[in-house]
Design a protein around this motif. Sequence first.
Motif, PDB file in Angstrom:
ATOM      1  N   SER A  76       6.625 -15.419   3.139  1.00 63.44           N
ATOM      2  CA  SER A  76       5.651 -14.779   2.244  1.00 63.44           C
ATOM      3  C   SER A  76       5.660 -13.262   2.323  1.00 63.44           C
ATOM      4  N   SER A  77       6.252 -12.657   3.341  1.00 61.30           N
ATOM      5  CA  SER A  77       6.301 -11.194   3.402  1.00 61.30           C
ATOM      6  C   SER A  77       7.156 -10.608   2.280  1.00 61.30           C
ATOM      7  N   ALA A  78       8.020 -11.422   1.685  1.00 55.25           N
ATOM      8  CA  ALA A  78       8.803 -10.936   0.547  1.00 55.25           C
ATOM      9  C   ALA A  78       7.890 -10.515  -0.605  1.00 55.25           C
ATOM     10  N   GLU A  79       6.719 -11.141  -0.704  1.00 55.92           N
ATOM     11  CA  GLU A  79       5.763 -10.746  -1.735  1.00 55.92           C
ATOM     12  C   GLU A  79       5.321  -9.299  -1.542  1.00 55.92           C
ATOM     13  N   ASP A  80       5.107  -8.899  -0.280  1.00 59.69           N
ATOM     14  CA  ASP A  80       4.646  -7.541  -0.009  1.00 59.69           C
ATOM     15  C   ASP A  80       5.738  -6.515  -0.308  1.00 59.69           C
ATOM     16  N   ALA A  85       7.614  -2.316  -4.472  1.00 59.71           N
ATOM     17  CA  ALA A  85       8.472  -1.923  -5.596  1.00 59.71           C
ATOM     18  C   ALA A  85       7.661  -1.837  -6.886  1.00 59.71           C
ATOM     19  N   GLN A  86       6.739  -2.777  -7.078  1.00 64.16           N
ATOM     20  CA  GLN A  86       5.873  -2.741  -8.257  1.00 64.16           C
ATOM     21  C   GLN A  86       5.015  -1.483  -8.271  1.00 64.16           C
ATOM     22  N   ALA A 204       0.004  -3.857   0.011  1.00 66.21           N
ATOM     23  CA  ALA A 204       1.302  -4.319   0.500  1.00 66.21           C
ATOM     24  C   ALA A 204       1.669  -3.643   1.818  1.00 66.21           C
ATOM     25  N   TRP A 205       1.406  -2.332   1.900  1.00 68.39           N
ATOM     26  CA  TRP A 205       1.712  -1.600   3.128  1.00 68.39           C
ATOM     27  C   TRP A 205       0.893  -2.124   4.308  1.00 68.39           C
TER      28      TRP A 205
END
Length: 294
Positions: A76-80, A85-86, A204-205
């Motif tokens: 799930s860290s790929a979401e962050d 990037a977003q 995210a950070w």
Amino acid sequence: MSSQHTRLNLSAGTASVTMALCLVVIKLWAVVQTQSLSVAASTADSALDLLVSALGLAGIVYASRPPDDDHAFGHSSAEDLTALAQALFLLVTAVALAGVSLQRLLSPAPAPLASEGTGITVMVISIVLTGALVLWQRRVARLTGNRVVAADSLHYLSDLLPSLGAILALWLSARYGITDVDTIVGLIASVVLFAGAVKIGTGAWNALMDRRVDPALIAEVETIIRDYPGIMGFHDLRSRTAGSQIFFDFHIELDGTLTLNEAHAIGAGLRRRIMETYPQMDILIHKDPCDADR
């Protein structure tokens, strides 16, 4: 999660991505036809929606995959990482839109708009399509309890306001020849986009840096632990987030004379109690005798 709930969540995520892609295409065409900054702002917002929806769909797909040997806590860290990037994309879009808006606002000659009727038609279509998507997402979220779908639904609901602003700007231009409203709408939209970028990037950070979850959520979990039968105390509670996943681990203090089976039953029951309210949590409970040296 049941296979039926997984299918519903995937259908909502797929519908969200498809809808966002369609909106970006028709709004880009409307921007070319009208030269409207407010429509351009709505287009940029839809482009962000496409990224957010794609992230949500990826999160749903990843949530259905079990942890593996290399990723014991899941993926799930790929979401962050995607959210960072977003945020960068949104910051660049907001700055560019603000620059064009200020340039038009300070220009001595008003910027003409064109094909206002076409632009209004496109924006009305986008509102209808967005409304239909929100209704479907809310139904899926109500049936499955998926927070990603629920959050995406709220995001699309908030996008209806910029679309209404674009319609107002185009109507004023067509009816009264007033074009400054379009520029002002574009400037306001740039501020909103900038604020959204900061919020997404900060969240995210914080997740990537293993910052603790919302203190209000921690307090609610502590209340559940404190009120659970058989627990005489708790300590060393830690929390972090990774994407949409929330991780909690803590020590509970139990009567030292309990058997291993009895202690295990209390810990398992507490875990079920917490996950009834917060099914997205990953919980690790360590059991200590209440008179043990911490």
